[in-house]
Design a protein around this motif. Structure first.
Motif, PDB file in Angstrom:
ATOM      1  N   LEU A 202      63.150  -4.611  -0.789  1.00 28.82           N
ATOM      2  CA  LEU A 202      62.937  -4.066   0.557  1.00 28.82           C
ATOM      3  C   LEU A 202      61.505  -3.577   0.729  1.00 28.82           C
ATOM      4  O   LEU A 202      60.846  -3.861   1.736  1.00 28.82           O
ATOM      5  CB  LEU A 202      63.907  -2.919   0.827  1.00 28.82           C
ATOM      6  CG  LEU A 202      65.386  -3.274   0.981  1.00 28.82           C
ATOM      7  CD1 LEU A 202      66.220  -2.006   1.091  1.00 28.82           C
ATOM      8  CD2 LEU A 202      65.613  -4.152   2.195  1.00 28.82           C
ATOM      9  N   ASP A 203      61.015  -2.818  -0.253  1.00 31.46           N
ATOM     10  CA  ASP A 203      59.689  -2.223  -0.128  1.00 31.46           C
ATOM     11  C   ASP A 203      58.613  -3.297  -0.049  1.00 31.46           C
ATOM     12  O   ASP A 203      57.704  -3.216   0.781  1.00 31.46           O
ATOM     13  CB  ASP A 203      59.431  -1.289  -1.312  1.00 31.46           C
ATOM     14  CG  ASP A 203      58.209  -0.404  -1.093  1.00 31.46           C
ATOM     15  OD1 ASP A 203      58.086   0.150   0.012  1.00 31.46           O
ATOM     16  OD2 ASP A 203      57.398  -0.272  -2.014  1.00 31.46           O
ATOM     17  N   PHE A 204      58.705  -4.320  -0.912  1.00 34.51           N
ATOM     18  CA  PHE A 204      57.721  -5.404  -0.876  1.00 34.51           C
ATOM     19  C   PHE A 204      57.761  -6.129   0.461  1.00 34.51           C
ATOM     20  O   PHE A 204      56.723  -6.310   1.122  1.00 34.51           O
ATOM     21  CB  PHE A 204      57.983  -6.395  -2.014  1.00 34.51           C
ATOM     22  CG  PHE A 204      57.186  -7.669  -1.889  1.00 34.51           C
ATOM     23  CD1 PHE A 204      55.877  -7.727  -2.324  1.00 34.51           C
ATOM     24  CD2 PHE A 204      57.752  -8.803  -1.308  1.00 34.51           C
ATOM     25  CE1 PHE A 204      55.136  -8.898  -2.186  1.00 34.51           C
ATOM     26  CE2 PHE A 204      57.018  -9.977  -1.171  1.00 34.51           C
ATOM     27  CZ  PHE A 204      55.703 -10.021  -1.608  1.00 34.51           C
ATOM     28  N   SER A 205      58.946  -6.559   0.861  1.00 38.65           N
ATOM     29  CA  SER A 205      59.074  -7.354   2.085  1.00 38.65           C
ATOM     30  C   SER A 205      58.607  -6.581   3.311  1.00 38.65           C
ATOM     31  O   SER A 205      57.877  -7.116   4.161  1.00 38.65           O
ATOM     32  CB  SER A 205      60.526  -7.806   2.262  1.00 38.65           C
ATOM     33  OG  SER A 205      60.956  -8.585   1.164  1.00 38.65           O
ATOM     34  N   ASN A 206      59.020  -5.322   3.417  1.00 38.63           N
ATOM     35  CA  ASN A 206      58.655  -4.523   4.592  1.00 38.63           C
ATOM     36  C   ASN A 206      57.168  -4.207   4.618  1.00 38.63           C
ATOM     37  O   ASN A 206      56.533  -4.241   5.679  1.00 38.63           O
ATOM     38  CB  ASN A 206      59.467  -3.237   4.625  1.00 38.63           C
ATOM     39  CG  ASN A 206      60.942  -3.453   4.902  1.00 38.63           C
ATOM     40  OD1 ASN A 206      61.761  -2.590   4.663  1.00 38.63           O
ATOM     41  ND2 ASN A 206      61.303  -4.638   5.394  1.00 38.63           N
ATOM     42  N   GLN A 207      56.586  -3.891   3.448  1.00 38.23           N
ATOM     43  CA  GLN A 207      55.166  -3.580   3.410  1.00 38.23           C
ATOM     44  C   GLN A 207      54.329  -4.795   3.782  1.00 38.23           C
ATOM     45  O   GLN A 207      53.380  -4.698   4.572  1.00 38.23           O
ATOM     46  CB  GLN A 207      54.759  -3.083   2.029  1.00 38.23           C
ATOM     47  CG  GLN A 207      53.270  -2.724   1.923  1.00 38.23           C
ATOM     48  CD  GLN A 207      52.855  -1.665   2.924  1.00 38.23           C
ATOM     49  OE1 GLN A 207      53.330  -0.537   2.869  1.00 38.23           O
ATOM     50  NE2 GLN A 207      51.973  -2.022   3.855  1.00 38.23           N
ATOM     51  N   LYS A 208      54.668  -5.949   3.234  1.00 35.82           N
ATOM     52  CA  LYS A 208      53.902  -7.146   3.541  1.00 35.82           C
ATOM     53  C   LYS A 208      54.028  -7.527   5.008  1.00 35.82           C
ATOM     54  O   LYS A 208      53.048  -7.922   5.651  1.00 35.82           O
ATOM     55  CB  LYS A 208      54.363  -8.308   2.657  1.00 35.82           C
ATOM     56  CG  LYS A 208      54.098  -8.106   1.173  1.00 35.82           C
ATOM     57  CD  LYS A 208      52.627  -7.915   0.860  1.00 35.82           C
ATOM     58  CE  LYS A 208      52.389  -7.778  -0.631  1.00 35.82           C
ATOM     59  NZ  LYS A 208      50.954  -7.555  -0.955  1.00 35.82           N
ATOM     60  N   LYS A 209      55.241  -7.406   5.555  1.00 33.95           N
ATOM     61  CA  LYS A 209      55.387  -7.751   6.972  1.00 33.95           C
ATOM     62  C   LYS A 209      54.682  -6.724   7.848  1.00 33.95           C
ATOM     63  O   LYS A 209      54.057  -7.084   8.852  1.00 33.95           O
ATOM     64  CB  LYS A 209      56.859  -7.856   7.368  1.00 33.95           C
ATOM     65  CG  LYS A 209      57.010  -8.311   8.831  1.00 33.95           C
ATOM     66  CD  LYS A 209      58.327  -8.952   9.152  1.00 33.95           C
ATOM     67  CE  LYS A 209      58.305  -9.537  10.561  1.00 33.95           C
ATOM     68  NZ  LYS A 209      59.586 -10.131  10.955  1.00 33.95           N
ATOM     69  N   ALA A 210      54.752  -5.441   7.472  1.00 33.38           N
ATOM     70  CA  ALA A 210      54.057  -4.405   8.239  1.00 33.38           C
ATOM     71  C   ALA A 210      52.555  -4.662   8.239  1.00 33.38           C
ATOM     72  O   ALA A 210      51.874  -4.474   9.258  1.00 33.38           O
ATOM     73  CB  ALA A 210      54.371  -3.029   7.670  1.00 33.38           C
ATOM     74  N   ASP A 211      52.007  -5.088   7.106  1.00 38.42           N
ATOM     75  CA  ASP A 211      50.573  -5.399   7.029  1.00 38.42           C
ATOM     76  C   ASP A 211      50.214  -6.549   7.963  1.00 38.42           C
ATOM     77  O   ASP A 211      49.182  -6.515   8.649  1.00 38.42           O
ATOM     78  CB  ASP A 211      50.191  -5.772   5.594  1.00 38.42           C
ATOM     79  CG  ASP A 211      50.247  -4.583   4.636  1.00 38.42           C
ATOM     80  OD1 ASP A 211      50.303  -3.439   5.112  1.00 38.42           O
ATOM     81  OD2 ASP A 211      50.246  -4.820   3.412  1.00 38.42           O
ATOM     82  N   ILE A 212      51.059  -7.582   7.977  1.00 36.44           N
ATOM     83  CA  ILE A 212      50.803  -8.743   8.834  1.00 36.44           C
ATOM     84  C   ILE A 212      50.907  -8.359  10.302  1.00 36.44           C
ATOM     85  O   ILE A 212      50.082  -8.762  11.129  1.00 36.44           O
ATOM     86  CB  ILE A 212      51.787  -9.880   8.491  1.00 36.44           C
ATOM     87  CG1 ILE A 212      51.441 -10.473   7.114  1.00 36.44           C
ATOM     88  CG2 ILE A 212      51.763 -10.979   9.560  1.00 36.44           C
ATOM     89  CD1 ILE A 212      52.462 -11.467   6.584  1.00 36.44           C
ATOM     90  N   VAL A 213      51.914  -7.557  10.643  1.00 34.50           N
ATOM     91  CA  VAL A 213      52.097  -7.116  12.035  1.00 34.50           C
ATOM     92  C   VAL A 213      50.895  -6.290  12.482  1.00 34.50           C
ATOM     93  O   VAL A 213      50.405  -6.433  13.614  1.00 34.50           O
ATOM     94  CB  VAL A 213      53.401  -6.307  12.179  1.00 34.50           C
ATOM     95  CG1 VAL A 213      53.471  -5.628  13.550  1.00 34.50           C
ATOM     96  CG2 VAL A 213      54.607  -7.216  11.987  1.00 34.50           C
ATOM     97  N   ALA A 214      50.397  -5.420  11.594  1.00 35.81           N
ATOM     98  CA  ALA A 214      49.242  -4.591  11.942  1.00 35.81           C
ATOM     99  C   ALA A 214      48.009  -5.447  12.219  1.00 35.81           C
ATOM    100  O   ALA A 214      47.207  -5.142  13.111  1.00 35.81           O
ATOM    101  CB  ALA A 214      48.948  -3.604  10.819  1.00 35.81           C
TER     102      ALA A 214
END
Length: 438
Positions: A287-299
């Motif tokens: 969860l942490d990896f997937s959410n962090q990477k997607k949050a970075d891309i969204v930002a």
């Protein structure tokens, strides 16, 4: 009576006093030089919450990760917990005057498990709680269901100050979010995902939408939630098939952004996806990896204008086409898993990666997760129809398709030179070499 200032000492003091002298926290507070609100606030800052039914303080399991915009400003938080109770913390701060109404949107399966619990929790924080339950499945993800939600909101006299709460998987989150984006030109919504696919992908980033006729997610809008609350314990109630479907998006993210060691870690630990109950350390890292990477891309690319966010479409072009050709009998994540292998095959055929990465991805997926076979319906005769569907995909631009390929783990690129012949060759190889392993 002196009340300790240190929160940990305060907790010990309260536990002792309640056990020995008082029946409730309120009674204790009235007898001391502090009130109940002050005591609760001290303990909250130390990471505890007060359970009124049990009349005791419980250590929080909650931690958060922020989703930010291009300037680094927080848009909303992703909150993780092992229950629904701590959703109350967000609701208390979000709607302190309890003036808002909330409509909980959920499918029939999820509602049968969680709707009563979430409704009771919301009743303490909203002026009115209502719900809309639709039949489970992708077939409900359309404008007809959205229209029915509109009618419900109008009948319940919802205004722009009120809020929707999406309780469920990706279908629920996408459709509820689109309804929120378009009702009265936009109202707030809260994501409470209950599937792994929604936890790691669809609830993050503000993409909302519904299917139009047989075209997946063809109607949609960007509309950010005000909060995403992930109750990890809901994953224990998922079917094995739904769990594997969610892993489709995890594998995709590992391939396009896992060059920090996550892809190798996933290879070593993927067998844990078959443990029951799920290993908490394993799923927390996923969860942490997937959410962090997607949050970075969204930002970096919140509205998919720079090409960065389009990298998230790896495995989706042919994956969506297969999903559509199979009349949505396969789950979205299952098609993404197949699409990831196809994407690796095309990347190899174009000289971008070696056979070792194709073998690695295929082994990771097919040896550890149950992927449905597609060869019974997709063959030499029907392959052209599958490819035809890719040209009506929303990622198609004019005569060419924006196709995401790999130059290596963590090195995803957008190509516009993927031909029908490239896709045909990949499908034929998959059916010959890999479908029998599924």
């Amino acid at each position: 009576m002196n009340i300790p200032n240190d929160p940990i000492m305060l907790l010990s003091f309260i536990n002792t006093q309640l056990r020995d002298n008082y029946s409730s926290l309120t009674e204790l507070a009235k007898s001391a030089d502090a009130n109940e609100k002050e005591i609760v606030e001290k303990l909250r800052t130390a990471g505890y919450r007060y359970d009124r039914e049990k009349n005791q303080f419980i250590a929080k399991t909650l931690f958060s990760r922020d989703v930010k915009d291009e300037e680094g400003n927080k848009i909303y938080s992703i909150d993780y917990s092992n229950g629904f109770e701590e959703l109350a913390d967000f609701l208390a701060s979000y709607n302190p005057e309890k003036q808002k109404k909330v409509c909980i949107v959920s499918d029939s399966h999820v509602a049968s498990i969680y709707l009563d619990t979430v409704t009771k929790l919301c009743e303490n924080h909203f002026s009115k709680v209502t719900s809309f339950v639709f039949p489970e499945g992708e077939a409900s993800k359309n404008l007809d269901t959205v229209r029915d939600i509109y009618v419900k909101l109008i009948e319940e006299k919802f205004t722009r100050k009120d809020v929707l709460l999406a309780l469920g998987g990706g279908v629920t989150g996408d459709m509820c979010g689109y309804t929120a984006a378009t009702f009265l030109r936009g109202i707030d919504f809260i994501q409470v995902p209950t599937s792994l696919l929604a936890d790691v992908d669809s609830s993050i980033g503000g993409k909302t939408g519904v299917d139009f006729d047989s075209y997946k997610n063809m109607v949609g809008a960007f509309h950010m939630p005000v909060n995403v609350y992930i109750n990890v314990a809901t994953l224990d109630t998922l079917s094995r098939r739904q769990l594997y479907s969610g892993m489709g998006e995890v594998v995709k993210m590992a391939l396009i952004r896992g060059d920090d060691g996550f892809y190798s870690w996933l290879e070593e630990n993927i067998s844990k996806v078959n443990e029951s109950p799920l290993d908490r350390n394993f799923i927390s890292k996923v969860l942490d990896f997937s959410n962090q990477k997607k949050a970075d891309i969204v930002a970096e690319d919140p509205h998919e204008m720079k090409g960065v966010r389009e990298l998230l479409n790896f495995g989706h072009t042919l994956g969506h086409a297969i999903e559509k050709f199979m009349n949505f009998e396969l789950l979205h994540g299952e098609c993404v898993l197949i699409g990831c292998i196809l994407g690796c095959i095309i990347s190899r055929n174009k000289g971008m990666i070696g056979q070792d990465l194709v073998d690695s991805a295929a082994t990771l997926i097919l040896d550890n997760m149950e992927v449905p076979r597609i060869g019974d319906k997709i063959n030499d005769t029907s392959i052209p129809k599958v490819i035809e569907y890719t040209h009506s995909d929303k990622k198609a631009v004019g005569a060419y398709i924006k196709y995401v390929l790999l130059e290596g783990v963590g090195k995803a690129v957008i190509r516009t030179d993927v031909t029908d012949e490239d896709m045909k060759a990949a499908l034929e190889e998959y059916l010959e070499k890999y479908d029998s392993r599924a």
